[in-house]
Design a protein around this motif. Sequence first.
Motif, PDB file in Angstrom:
ATOM      1  N   MET A 180      49.744  25.050  39.971  1.00  0.00           N
ATOM      2  CA  MET A 180      49.492  26.483  40.167  1.00  0.00           C
ATOM      3  C   MET A 180      48.816  27.095  38.951  1.00  0.00           C
ATOM      4  SD  MET A 180      53.053  27.653  41.976  1.00  0.00           S
ATOM      5  CE  MET A 180      53.684  26.801  43.413  1.00  0.00           C
ATOM      6  N   ALA A 181      49.232  26.659  37.761  1.00  0.00           N
ATOM      7  CA  ALA A 181      48.596  27.164  36.547  1.00  0.00           C
ATOM      8  C   ALA A 181      47.128  26.764  36.490  1.00  0.00           C
ATOM      9  CB  ALA A 181      49.343  26.647  35.315  1.00  0.00           C
ATOM     10  N   VAL A 182      46.823  25.551  36.917  1.00  0.00           N
ATOM     11  CA  VAL A 182      45.428  25.104  36.951  1.00  0.00           C
ATOM     12  C   VAL A 182      44.632  25.950  37.935  1.00  0.00           C
ATOM     13  CG1 VAL A 182      43.900  23.194  37.561  1.00  0.00           C
ATOM     14  CG2 VAL A 182      45.956  22.759  36.207  1.00  0.00           C
ATOM     15  N   VAL A 183      45.232  26.275  39.069  1.00  0.00           N
ATOM     16  CA  VAL A 183      44.551  27.126  40.058  1.00  0.00           C
ATOM     17  C   VAL A 183      44.244  28.500  39.464  1.00  0.00           C
ATOM     18  CG1 VAL A 183      44.818  28.301  42.271  1.00  0.00           C
ATOM     19  CG2 VAL A 183      45.552  25.917  42.027  1.00  0.00           C
ATOM     20  N   VAL A 184      45.226  29.074  38.767  1.00  0.00           N
ATOM     21  CA  VAL A 184      45.002  30.371  38.124  1.00  0.00           C
ATOM     22  C   VAL A 184      43.918  30.263  37.056  1.00  0.00           C
ATOM     23  CG1 VAL A 184      46.064  32.156  36.692  1.00  0.00           C
ATOM     24  CG2 VAL A 184      47.339  31.178  38.598  1.00  0.00           C
ATOM     25  N   PHE A 185      43.940  29.170  36.310  1.00  0.00           N
ATOM     26  CA  PHE A 185      42.928  28.960  35.272  1.00  0.00           C
ATOM     27  C   PHE A 185      41.529  28.864  35.871  1.00  0.00           C
ATOM     28  CE2 PHE A 185      40.374  25.976  32.732  1.00  0.00           C
ATOM     29  CZ  PHE A 185      40.328  26.667  31.528  1.00  0.00           C
ATOM     30  N   VAL A 186      41.396  28.159  36.978  1.00  0.00           N
ATOM     31  CA  VAL A 186      40.089  28.037  37.629  1.00  0.00           C
ATOM     32  C   VAL A 186      39.613  29.394  38.133  1.00  0.00           C
ATOM     33  CG1 VAL A 186      38.878  27.034  39.602  1.00  0.00           C
ATOM     34  CG2 VAL A 186      40.407  25.617  38.223  1.00  0.00           C
ATOM     35  N   MET A 187      40.511  30.164  38.723  1.00  0.00           N
ATOM     36  CA  MET A 187      40.143  31.493  39.196  1.00  0.00           C
ATOM     37  C   MET A 187      39.743  32.395  38.039  1.00  0.00           C
ATOM     38  SD  MET A 187      43.195  31.949  42.012  1.00  0.00           S
ATOM     39  CE  MET A 187      42.786  33.645  42.401  1.00  0.00           C
ATOM     40  N   ALA A 188      40.487  32.339  36.935  1.00  0.00           N
ATOM     41  CA  ALA A 188      40.152  33.146  35.772  1.00  0.00           C
ATOM     42  C   ALA A 188      38.810  32.721  35.174  1.00  0.00           C
ATOM     43  CB  ALA A 188      41.251  33.041  34.718  1.00  0.00           C
ATOM     44  N   SER A 189      38.529  31.423  35.197  1.00  0.00           N
ATOM     45  CA  SER A 189      37.241  30.939  34.692  1.00  0.00           C
ATOM     46  C   SER A 189      36.093  31.455  35.554  1.00  0.00           C
ATOM     47  CB  SER A 189      37.229  29.407  34.668  1.00  0.00           C
ATOM     48  OG  SER A 189      38.246  28.911  33.824  1.00  0.00           O
ATOM     49  N   GLY A 190      36.314  31.537  36.862  1.00  0.00           N
ATOM     50  CA  GLY A 190      35.296  32.105  37.736  1.00  0.00           C
ATOM     51  C   GLY A 190      35.027  33.564  37.429  1.00  0.00           C
ATOM     52  N   ILE A 191      36.087  34.318  37.133  1.00  0.00           N
ATOM     53  CA  ILE A 191      35.905  35.721  36.755  1.00  0.00           C
ATOM     54  C   ILE A 191      35.205  35.823  35.405  1.00  0.00           C
ATOM     55  CG2 ILE A 191      37.117  37.869  36.214  1.00  0.00           C
ATOM     56  CD1 ILE A 191      39.347  36.949  38.106  1.00  0.00           C
ATOM     57  N   ALA A 192      35.580  34.949  34.457  1.00  0.00           N
ATOM     58  CA  ALA A 192      34.984  34.984  33.124  1.00  0.00           C
ATOM     59  C   ALA A 192      33.500  34.648  33.153  1.00  0.00           C
ATOM     60  CB  ALA A 192      35.717  34.006  32.206  1.00  0.00           C
ATOM     61  N   PHE A 193      33.039  33.985  34.200  1.00  0.00           N
ATOM     62  CA  PHE A 193      31.615  33.662  34.314  1.00  0.00           C
ATOM     63  C   PHE A 193      30.762  34.926  34.264  1.00  0.00           C
ATOM     64  CE2 PHE A 193      27.994  33.521  37.275  1.00  0.00           C
ATOM     65  CZ  PHE A 193      27.194  32.591  36.635  1.00  0.00           C
ATOM     66  N   PHE A 194      31.221  35.985  34.904  1.00  0.00           N
ATOM     67  CA  PHE A 194      30.444  37.229  34.906  1.00  0.00           C
ATOM     68  C   PHE A 194      30.392  37.844  33.514  1.00  0.00           C
ATOM     69  CE2 PHE A 194      32.057  36.692  39.229  1.00  0.00           C
ATOM     70  CZ  PHE A 194      30.894  36.832  39.956  1.00  0.00           C
ATOM     71  N   TYR A 195      31.475  37.706  32.748  1.00  0.00           N
ATOM     72  CA  TYR A 195      31.482  38.195  31.369  1.00  0.00           C
ATOM     73  C   TYR A 195      30.475  37.426  30.522  1.00  0.00           C
ATOM     74  CZ  TYR A 195      33.140  38.523  26.543  1.00  0.00           C
ATOM     75  OH  TYR A 195      33.215  38.669  25.195  1.00  0.00           O
ATOM     76  N   VAL A 196      30.483  36.104  30.632  1.00  0.00           N
ATOM     77  CA  VAL A 196      29.547  35.277  29.870  1.00  0.00           C
ATOM     78  C   VAL A 196      28.114  35.573  30.300  1.00  0.00           C
ATOM     79  CG1 VAL A 196      28.847  32.903  29.364  1.00  0.00           C
ATOM     80  CG2 VAL A 196      31.273  33.480  29.520  1.00  0.00           C
ATOM     81  N   ARG A 197      27.909  35.745  31.585  1.00  0.00           N
ATOM     82  CA  ARG A 197      26.562  36.026  32.101  1.00  0.00           C
ATOM     83  C   ARG A 197      26.052  37.357  31.583  1.00  0.00           C
ATOM     84  NH1 ARG A 197      24.778  38.461  37.018  1.00  0.00           N
ATOM     85  NH2 ARG A 197      22.719  37.708  37.687  1.00  0.00           N
ATOM     86  N   ALA A 198      26.916  38.384  31.541  1.00  0.00           N
ATOM     87  CA  ALA A 198      26.500  39.692  31.036  1.00  0.00           C
ATOM     88  C   ALA A 198      26.129  39.621  29.565  1.00  0.00           C
ATOM     89  CB  ALA A 198      27.616  40.711  31.260  1.00  0.00           C
ATOM     90  N   ASN A 199      26.920  38.910  28.768  1.00  0.00           N
ATOM     91  CA  ASN A 199      26.600  38.760  27.350  1.00  0.00           C
ATOM     92  C   ASN A 199      25.327  37.962  27.133  1.00  0.00           C
ATOM     93  OD1 ASN A 199      28.742  40.233  26.326  1.00  0.00           O
ATOM     94  ND2 ASN A 199      30.105  38.477  26.201  1.00  0.00           N
TER      95      ASN A 199
END
Length: 316
Positions: free
Chosen positions: A287-306
């Motif tokens: 479950m923690a890995v699933v949350v980590f993958v979801m958070a990484s998907g959200i963080a993609f937009f942050y990295v893309r904006a920067n």
Amino acid sequence: MTAIRSGARARVASTRRASSEARRRGVGLALALPPVVLLAVFVGIPVVLAVGFSLGHTGGLNQTIADIGTGTRRATSWWGTGQAYVDVFTDSRFLRDLGVTVVVTVVSTLIVLAMSLGIALNLRLRGGRIASVFAGLAVVPLFIPVVIASWAILTFYAGDGFVRTAFALVGLQGPIWGYTTTAVVIGSVWTSLPFATLMATSGIQAVPDAMIEAARDAGAGTAAIVSRILVPMAGVPIVIATTFTAIGILGQFTVPYFTGPNAPSVLGVDISKYFQSFNRPQESVVMAVVVFVMASGIAFFYVRANFRTAKKEGRI
């Protein structure tokens, strides 16, 4: 002879410059190395071990927790086994809680974004004492511990809390939101609003006054100024506020643990239950890995904006 001497001096100067550049790089590397090492030791290695454990690699540093836990799936090939993931994703409780987690994250993030943008735009376009008061109140939760805020929200909306009492005084039945998903959303908004407000306000305030005045001189209304000037030019801070808010809500534990129901629950609480109460550490890690993958998907937009900002400014 003069040419030879000039060439020798040029080579010496070039060697000195290269040596000076190497020293500067060495100093920079030495300054950056400690935090990198700390991240690798206290974050990187545990993440690798956890992912390996979720795939059934139960030896080495994972041996103790594998022996203590129940229902542990062990690797059947060199890369491991996906049986632990099958066990989790075929569990109807996990799928239900995953859906609740996504809904709470999306709804809470949208509410936080709308409120923070409303406060920032009101402060920029209208100003005045009321706008300043709203901006100040939005930052107040930053100075209140999450545990205290969660307990206050629970008692405020409980069956014998303030809301029910106030309704009862006028002969009405007030809502009971304590130990419900609605209380989790309220608590998530409360704890996430300060950072989002600070980011949105700083981004909106950074837009030059000249652009707003030029738009007004051209006949643009408030809606056009907001949608075509203020929000687009403050896009990076808004994206940062949105991604950090979503990631924080996605992995939260304290707010849903205190204010939410026992079932359905969000994954942050489920991870703790499966690890401590149910003694199924491997499934909690999945479950923690699933949350980590979801958070990484959200963080993609942050990295893309920067990345887009850096590219626009010519830094890359």
